[in-house]
Design a protein around this motif. Structure first.
Motif, mmCIF file in Angstrom:
data_model
loop_
_atom_site.group_PDB
_atom_site.id
_atom_site.type_symbol
_atom_site.label_atom_id
_atom_site.label_comp_id
_atom_site.label_asym_id
_atom_site.label_seq_id
_atom_site.Cartn_x
_atom_site.Cartn_y
_atom_site.Cartn_z
ATOM 1 N N ASN A 1 -9.073 5.074 -10.522
ATOM 2 C CA ASN A 1 -9.821 6.298 -10.250
ATOM 3 C C ASN A 1 -9.010 7.474 -10.804
ATOM 4 O O ASN A 1 -7.917 7.762 -10.313
ATOM 5 N N SER B 1 -5.372 5.237 -7.776
ATOM 6 C CA SER B 1 -6.128 6.484 -7.747
ATOM 7 C C SER B 1 -5.168 7.646 -7.968
ATOM 8 O O SER B 1 -4.172 7.787 -7.247
ATOM 9 N N ASP C 1 0.851 -1.195 0.000
ATOM 10 C CA ASP C 1 0.000 0.000 0.000
ATOM 11 C C ASP C 1 0.886 1.245 0.000
ATOM 12 O O ASP C 1 1.674 1.452 0.934
ATOM 13 N N ARG D 1 -2.003 5.300 -4.411
ATOM 14 C CA ARG D 1 -2.766 6.555 -4.445
ATOM 15 C C ARG D 1 -1.795 7.715 -4.642
ATOM 16 O O ARG D 1 -0.821 7.842 -3.899
ATOM 17 N N GLU E 1 -3.841 -3.710 -7.903
ATOM 18 C CA GLU E 1 -5.282 -3.967 -7.929
ATOM 19 C C GLU E 1 -6.101 -2.690 -7.892
ATOM 20 O O GLU E 1 -7.257 -2.686 -8.332
ATOM 21 N N TYR E 2 -5.522 -1.627 -7.352
ATOM 22 C CA TYR E 2 -6.261 -0.357 -7.261
ATOM 23 C C TYR E 2 -5.287 0.804 -7.438
ATOM 24 O O TYR E 2 -4.200 0.823 -6.846
ATOM 25 N N LYS F 1 -11.748 -1.273 -15.386
ATOM 26 C CA LYS F 1 -12.717 -0.609 -14.506
ATOM 27 C C LYS F 1 -12.198 0.785 -14.197
ATOM 28 O O LYS F 1 -11.129 0.938 -13.610
ATOM 29 N N ALA G 1 -7.305 -4.332 -12.488
ATOM 30 C CA ALA G 1 -7.134 -3.199 -11.579
ATOM 31 C C ALA G 1 -8.273 -2.193 -11.733
ATOM 32 O O ALA G 1 -8.734 -1.919 -12.851
ATOM 33 N N GLU G 2 -8.731 -1.634 -10.606
ATOM 34 C CA GLU G 2 -9.692 -0.541 -10.610
ATOM 35 C C GLU G 2 -8.923 0.774 -10.562
ATOM 36 O O GLU G 2 -8.031 0.959 -9.742
ATOM 37 N N LYS H 1 -0.057 -3.466 -4.357
ATOM 38 C CA LYS H 1 -1.452 -3.772 -4.665
ATOM 39 C C LYS H 1 -2.320 -2.523 -4.734
ATOM 40 O O LYS H 1 -3.329 -2.509 -5.440
ATOM 41 N N SER H 2 -1.952 -1.485 -3.988
ATOM 42 C CA SER H 2 -2.757 -0.264 -3.960
ATOM 43 C C SER H 2 -1.835 0.952 -4.040
ATOM 44 O O SER H 2 -0.863 1.055 -3.287
#
Length: 550
Positions: free
Chosen positions: A405, A384, A325, A350, A381-382, A435, A402-403, A347-348
């Motif tokens: 934003n 933003s 993260d 931002r 996976e994410y 996504k 992966a999502e 995995k994440s």
């Protein structure tokens, strides 16, 4: 049913004569079993007026054995329904020559029912007599269960509290007096002490006692706000924290003078026990050697952090082999050229910017673009990216599902080929996503670009969340026209478009034929159903539609 056995006599029993039905009933009653020369004598009933029911309800069942006698008991006679009941009762068990004598029931008024309610089971043994029985209300024990816990559990509980609150528990009892000093965590705020000297002395004393007891310091959180910052003393204390095997390190710098920005110690680059790192408005110096290793770091939060060198952030991220993260909020005055994220475990991710806060007419100046973005994280996976003014956006590799934003802006000009190329490269990068959640201002940039250059196909996109809260309907259809395999669409609207506006900017037929799930987040107005009806009639593959308010 009354069962008697072994020479049992039932004598002088009087039953209840009912008025109206002409029947005598003992119904819905509990079973009374007596054995071994048991006698039930002199049983009398009490006459009662009311509903016509004779009940001993919610009372105890009486079982007597081994020469037990039930004498002089009185029941209640009622008029009306003609029923004599002993129902829903708890059990009273008596054994070994137990006698129940002179039992009286309570006569109730109003309803015509005589009840003994909610009596618990009473067990008596060894020649115990129940005479003029009274029920005692049980009180909750006042035992201090918390203090009976083992010390290591109490220390874990205290470690979740700010140190100031943990110290306050020392007044509870002698056992708690020094318990806070065994806690493996320090959480200090800038209002916890009268002055800076008290805070420094407290930290030094705490660290000294932990060293003498050979304790590990698992968590260290410091809200740093001093009248005068001394770099050497600060680094000396943080070095001691690192040496004590800290796992969670948080330093939030509140000193708002640029010259006094807190610089992190170089020992932090090689902290083998560190798992979580949270930093605010500090400086990372360039490491003097190549021995940078953070083998256990899983979470990293860096807000307003300045990096002394363009490769410092990249080195910091790549030195964390198990990082999962990552949050980076860039400093508006930093000279960082690129946010390069290369990780095989991330995995994440931002990424946010404080730069757009500078583009305010009241401030009097404009900032440059944010640093370039380059991502190579195959297990991501994410992701933003918000409030970001892009120059360059390159995706080498991210997770297939992966999502993403996206909330980015460009300084778009129709006659500037450099800016047009930036947007083109950005669209190529996001066209691989499956996504996507996209903001209104990003859709406005895409719509403006579509009037100059054709948009690339977004054939991989299967789910789209589009926000039009601060924009209009017309910016959406151009982007939807490139999403030929879109299955799920969520649209959030600040105001509802009129049907005439939709007809001028209609949803492309390729999207209407592929969408099977639609959610509209709209204000609650009469025209809300008109928009829903439009989609319902035109979306040929639609299976589910959900309407919700904002």
């Amino acid at each position: 049913m009354v069962k008697t056995s072994l020479n049992t006599s039932l004598s002088k029993r009087k039953c209840i004569k009912t008025i109206g039905s002409g029947k005598v009933r003992l119904s819905d009653s509990s079973m009374v079993r007596t054995s071994l020369n048991t006698s039930l004598s002199n049983r009398k009933c009490i006459k009662k007026k009311g509903s016509g029911k004779d009940r001993l309800s919610d009372s105890s069942m009486v079982r007597t054995s081994l020469s037990t006698s039930l004498s002089n008991s009185k029941c209640i006679q009622t008029k009306g329904s003609g029923k004599d009941r002993l129902s829903n009762s708890s059990m009273v068990r008596t054994s070994l020559n137990t006698s129940l004598s002179k039992r009286k029931c309570t006569k109730t008024k109003g309803s015509g029912e005589d009840r003994l309610r909610d009596y618990p089971m009473v067990r008596t043994s060894l020649n115990t007599s129940l005479h003029k029985r009274k029920f005692i209300k049980t009180k909750v024990s006042g035992k201090d269960w918390l203090s009976d816990l083992p010390e290591y559990l109490l220390c874990q509980i205290l470690s979740k509290l700010p140190t100031k609150d943990s110290v306050r528990t020392s007044v509870l009892s002698p056992r708690w007096r020094n318990l806070w000093s065994h806690v493996s965590a320090l959480d200090l705020g800038f209002h916890d002490f009268k002055d800076d000297l008290d805070k420094e002395e407290f930290i030094d004393s705490f660290m000294k006692s932990h060293k003498e007891l050979d304790f590990k310091l698992k968590s260290f959180k410091l809200v740093y706000d001093v009248n005068e910052h001394f770099h050497d003393e600060f680094v000396w204390r943080l070095n001691k924290v690192v040496k004590r095997g800290v796992c969670e390190l948080t330093v939030l710098n509140m000193v708002d003078v640029d010259e006094a920005l807190v610089r992190m110690p170089l020992s932090l680059y090689s902290c083998a026990t560190l798992v979580s790192l949270t930093l605010y408005c500090v400086v990372f110096d360039h490491p003097e050697s190549k021995s940078v290793s953070l083998p256990c770091v899983k979470s990293m939060y860096l807000e307003g952090v300045k990096f002394d060198g363009d490769s410092v952030l990249e080195t910091l991220i790549s030195s964390c082999p198990v990082l999962e993260d990552l949050t980076v909020i860039t400093h508006p005055d930093d000279y960082l050229e690129v946010v390069r994220v290369r990780s095989q475990s991330l995995k994440s991710f931002r990424l946010e910017s404080q730069l757009l806060e500078c583009d305010d007419p009241d401030v009097g100046f404009e900032c440059d673009d944010d640093p370039d973005v380059e991502i190579d994280a195959p297990y991501l996976e994410y992701m933003s990216i918000r409030d970001y003014q892009l120059r360059s956006f390159i995706i080498h590799n991210i997770g297939p599902s992966a999502e993403v934003n996206i909330d980015v802006v460009f300084d778009f000009e129709y006659d500037d080929p450099v800016e047009i190329t930036k947007i083109h490269n950005f669209l190529i990068a996001i066209s691989t996503f499956h996504k996507v959640t996209i903001s209104a201002r990003t859709l406005e940039v895409i719509h403006s670009y579509s009037e100059v250059e054709p948009l690339p196909p977004f054939s991989n996109l299967s789910r789209l969340d589009a926000s039009l809260v601060e924009s209009s309907w017309k910016v959406l259809p151009a982007f939807l026209g490139c999403c030929m395999n879109l299955h799920s669409l969520v649209v959030e609207l600040g105001h509802l478009p009129e049907i005439e506006e939709i007809k001028l900017s209609p949803v492309p037929q390729c999207v209407l034929s592929s969408i099977n799930s639609l959610q509209l987040k709209t204000p609650s107005t009469p025209s809300k159903m008109k928009l829903a009806t439009y989609f319902w009639k035109n979306c040929t593959a639609l299976k589910k539609m959900h309407l919700s308010g904002r």
